[in-house]
Motif scaffolding. Structure first.
Motif, PDB file in Angstrom:
ATOM      1  N   LYS A 406       0.846  -1.196   0.000  1.00  0.00           N
ATOM      2  CA  LYS A 406       0.000   0.000   0.000  1.00  0.00           C
ATOM      3  C   LYS A 406       0.881   1.247   0.000  1.00  0.00           C
ATOM      4  N   SER A 407       2.099   1.118   0.547  1.00  0.00           N
ATOM      5  CA  SER A 407       3.014   2.256   0.544  1.00  0.00           C
ATOM      6  C   SER A 407       3.376   2.669  -0.886  1.00  0.00           C
ATOM      7  N   LEU A 409       1.374   2.850  -3.327  1.00  0.00           N
ATOM      8  CA  LEU A 409       0.299   3.732  -3.775  1.00  0.00           C
ATOM      9  C   LEU A 409       0.452   5.121  -3.155  1.00  0.00           C
ATOM     10  N   ILE A 419      -0.873   6.849   5.481  1.00  0.00           N
ATOM     11  CA  ILE A 419      -0.298   5.505   5.501  1.00  0.00           C
ATOM     12  C   ILE A 419       0.129   5.112   6.916  1.00  0.00           C
ATOM     13  N   ASP A 422      -2.701   3.415   8.684  1.00  0.00           N
ATOM     14  CA  ASP A 422      -2.735   1.992   8.322  1.00  0.00           C
ATOM     15  C   ASP A 422      -1.748   1.191   9.153  1.00  0.00           C
ATOM     16  N   SER A 529      -5.384  -2.648   4.379  1.00  0.00           N
ATOM     17  CA  SER A 529      -3.965  -2.638   3.975  1.00  0.00           C
ATOM     18  C   SER A 529      -3.527  -3.959   3.367  1.00  0.00           C
ATOM     19  N   TYR A 532      -2.835  -5.351  -1.866  1.00  0.00           N
ATOM     20  CA  TYR A 532      -2.465  -4.236  -2.742  1.00  0.00           C
ATOM     21  C   TYR A 532      -1.545  -4.646  -3.894  1.00  0.00           C
ATOM     22  N   HIS A 536      -2.738  -3.301  -7.457  1.00  0.00           N
ATOM     23  CA  HIS A 536      -1.887  -2.587  -8.420  1.00  0.00           C
ATOM     24  C   HIS A 536      -2.002  -3.209  -9.806  1.00  0.00           C
ATOM     25  N   LEU A 562      -8.386   4.386  -2.890  1.00  0.00           N
ATOM     26  CA  LEU A 562      -7.685   3.185  -2.429  1.00  0.00           C
ATOM     27  C   LEU A 562      -6.741   3.468  -1.265  1.00  0.00           C
ATOM     28  N   LEU A 563      -6.450   4.748  -1.005  1.00  0.00           N
ATOM     29  CA  LEU A 563      -5.623   5.118   0.150  1.00  0.00           C
ATOM     30  C   LEU A 563      -6.451   5.349   1.408  1.00  0.00           C
ATOM     31  N   THR A 566      -7.085   2.272   6.994  1.00  0.00           N
ATOM     32  CA  THR A 566      -7.644   1.125   7.695  1.00  0.00           C
ATOM     33  C   THR A 566      -8.368   1.582   8.958  1.00  0.00           C
TER      34      THR A 566
END
Length: 693
Positions: A406-407, A409, A419, A422, A529, A532, A536, A562-563, A566
């Motif tokens: 996720k990072s 993104l 982030i 999350d 989280s 991902y 992607h 998508l960011l 959580t």
């Protein structure tokens, strides 16, 4: 008139040679509009009348300035306060607030404070009446204070007298310390807010005596002094402020909010209805704390503000950030003729590391719920469990996790301030499933090369997450790994530790589970989280750019949707654990529903989940369709809209649902426990074809 009319105040400054910004006053809109089109410097627009601290606009462009001018003078955004407008030069520097006592001839000031006027962190967003304040300030040297008295404050009092406007009382003066020296921003003929809450706790002596000295003209015989301590004020504002905001939301203040010495909660926009405390203004309450040093005062103030709760409550988490980043750099050594090798030339910047530590100290302090006996920048974090209320040795629970890809993104979208939420959620929710209360968190931030702004944004998110999880950010580690991590990228991990009070039984209670127990699902905010790497690939194959409108939510972009952080379930679940209402809790992360629920079940029971029992978020339907992902794979990778699953006895379902509703959670009865054959699967999700509809 010094406060009531900004045009009068500016003319007063000019008349008495008091340094201020270049300006012009306008009562005619067309003349003001034409002037704005011609000026060759950045400007500030001020509605001349009183506008509740919101009549000042700092535009970022000529078009924005023209829009603000029209709103003030034509649309009457601030009512009659905008009948006349001051257009003045935008001054760059740091602000100082002086609170002074005046008897008509003599002026004596408290130590200068520094206000935080803009609504958002890093001094972003529109101006407010003040979101926080601290004193003393490192830029206010003895010489600077003397210069401000000599060039601004004393000429102000003399000018008032020369203009035959007798004044005795309290004078507030806003100062901008520019590269060309201090200049006057504004006056007020009362003490400012939140400066007053910050400075009066530091004042030594008898305030009443000083006031009488102003009234009777003998202020010159009285010493006005402040303690050598520090004081911090953090303002809690209503959601939407300084724009429109709700009123009438109930406020709760924990009984222990002010139990620490030299700690206060000041009411501003509050009222009582039938004895209940409610919001009644934009800036609602302020938490103030004094201590021997700034970091301790910050910690106490943020600890106090964390005990205040109302819907939509917002407060800045970077109060005093300028003071914490104020440090000097050693002079360069020019004696050696050959080029010296340095850590920086090897790819590691110590200066950047030091700046990052200083910038994030206040963020860590904002999460402090009790004394951790540690500070950001030390070698490690130590926690005094007795200070957290655990008088007897508890069971300690710890977990370690990260945010995975996720990072990537966050990096792609250049948005790093969520982030960290999350990161906290992944570990705090994990130890929560053991019935433990999260207490402290340690993070690891590995970067290709340390980027201070990115690092600060990440830790802002971590601090935000810790506050949501009621745990302390006790410390962490930052490293530059240029040979391992790609340029512009970073890897985040964290460990979280918590405790159960002595005598409490850790979850899950497998021996107590039986057929007929109910599965309750708490909704998620999206993919959270997990998954991902697959996300992607799906997005890239779909042809939708990450900055294009999201097909499942056109009001935002693919990447920003998508960011979405959580969800953190700590505050909702702890009350259930205290009442022994839950037999088990499963955090739905990697592995989805079918892999995570069985982790908390005994071998003789399995979970039957009915996919039709909740509404699956559209983002999962889109991912399934665009990626042509089989329904079984979706259930094994994603949470499908359920972020936490609880095992609850049938007789406790109503009470559990009620408590979760009261804590703002959406809870769904998604299935129950049935018998499992030896060697059988631990979870079955029925009717998954509904995800295609």
């Amino acid at each position: 008139m010094l406060k009531g009319s900004k045009t009068f105040a500016k003319d007063f400054m000019t008349r008495h040679n008091i340094p201020t910004a270049r300006y012009r006053n306008f009562s005619n809109y067309e003349e003001a509009r034409n002037y704005l089109a011609e000026v060759d410097y950045s400007v500030v627009l001020k509605a001349t009348g009183i506008a509740a601290g919101k009549g000042v606009v700092i535009p970022s462009s000529t078009q924005e300035a023209q829009t603000a001018l029209k709103e003030m003078m034509v649309d009457k955004l601030f009512g009659s306060a905008g009948d006349e407008v001051v257009i003045e030069e935008f001054l760059e520097g740091q602000e100082l607030s002086f609170l002074s006592f005046v008897d008509g001839y003599t002026i004596k000031s408290l130590i200068p404070a520094q206000d935080h006027k803009q609504i958002f962190e890093n001094d972003q967003g529109p101006n407010t009446g003040g979101m926080g304040c601290y004193a003393p300030t490192p830029i206010a040297s003895k010489k600077l204070v003397e210069d401000i008295h000599r060039t601004i404050l004393i000429p102000t009092v003399d000018g008032i007298r020369k203009d035959r406007m007798p004044f005795k009382g309290l004078l507030f003066t806003g100062i901008m310390v520019t590269k060309d020296g201090p200049k006057t921003l504004e006056y007020n003929v009362r003490f400012g807010d939140p400066e007053t809450q910050t400075l009066l706790p530091l004042m030594e002596g008898d305030l009443a005596e000083v006031i009488l000295g102003c009234i009777d003209g003998y202020l010159d015989t009285i010493d006005v002094k402040c303690k050598a301590d520090s004081c911090v004020t953090v303002v809690a504002a209503a959601g939407g402020y300084p724009g429109s905001y709700k009123k009438g939301d109930p406020i709760t203040i924990d009984a222990k909010a002010c139990e620490a010495k030299y700690t206060h909660v000041f009411h501003a926009g509050t009222s009582r209805t039938s004895g209940a405390l409610e919001t009644a203004g934009g800036r609602v309450l302020a938490a103030t704390a004094a201590a021997p040093d700034l970091e301790s005062a910050l910690s106490k103030a943020y600890q106090t503000i964390s005990k205040i709760h109302f819907e939509g409550m917002y407060y800045r988490k970077d109060i005093a950030h300028r003071a914490l980043s104020h440090h000097s750099h050693p002079a360069s050594n020019h004696d050696r003729q050959e080029v010296s090798l340095t850590y920086a030339s090897a790819g590691v910047s110590i200066d950047a590391g030091t700046e990052l530590v200083n910038r994030i100290k206040s963020l860590a302090a904002s999460t402090r719920q009790f004394d951790t006996k540690s500070f950001i920048g030390g070698f490690g974090g130590q926690v005094d469990l007795a200070a957290a209320g655990y008088d007897q040795a508890p069971i300690i629970s710890s977990g370690v996790d990260g945010v995975g890809t996720k990072s990537r993104l966050a990096i792609r979208m250049n948005k790093h301030d969520t982030i960290g939420i999350d990161l906290v959620a992944m570990v705090a929710n994990d130890i929560l499933t053991e019935g433990a209360e999260p207490l402290w968190l340690m993070d690891t931030m590995n970067m290709h090369k340390l980027d201070v702004e990115t690092g600060v944004s990440i830790v802002e998110g971590i601090a935000n997450g810790c506050i949501q999880a009621n745990c302390n950010l006790a410390g962490g580690e930052t490293a530059e790994l240029g040979d391992i991590i790609r340029e512009g990228h970073y890897i985040l991990d964290a460990s979280c530790s918590g405790a159960l009070r002595k005598g409490r039984k850790p979850l899950p209670w497998k021996d107590d589970m039986e057929k007929g127990d109910v599965l309750l699902g708490l909704t998620s905010s999206g993919p959270h989280s997990n998954g991902y790497s697959l996300i992607h690939k799906i997005v890239e194959r779909s042809g939708f750019p990450f900055n294009s409108p999201a097909p499942w939510n056109p009001s935002t972009s693919v990447g920003l949707s998508l960011l979405t952080p959580t969800k953190i379930y700590v505050r909702a679940l702890l009350p259930l654990f205290e009442k022994d209402l839950v037999k088990g809790a499963a955090h739905i992360t990697g592995g989805g529903l079918v892999e995570n629920i069985p982790r908390i079940l005994p071998t003789g029971l399995k979970a039957e989940v009915e996919a039709r029992s909740w509404s699956v978020p559209e983002v999962f339907r889109w991912l399934k369709k665009e990626g042509n992902v089989e329904k079984e794979e979706m259930a094994r990778v994603f949470n499908m809209g359920i972020g936490m699953v609880l095992v609850v006895a049938e007789g406790h379902v109503s009470e559990v649902t009620k408590i979760l509703d009261e804590n703002g959670e959406i809870v769904v009865r998604i299935g129950g426990l049935v018998g499992r054959e030896e060697g059988g699967v631990g979870c079955v999700v029925q009717d998954m074809e509904v995800w295609d509809q």
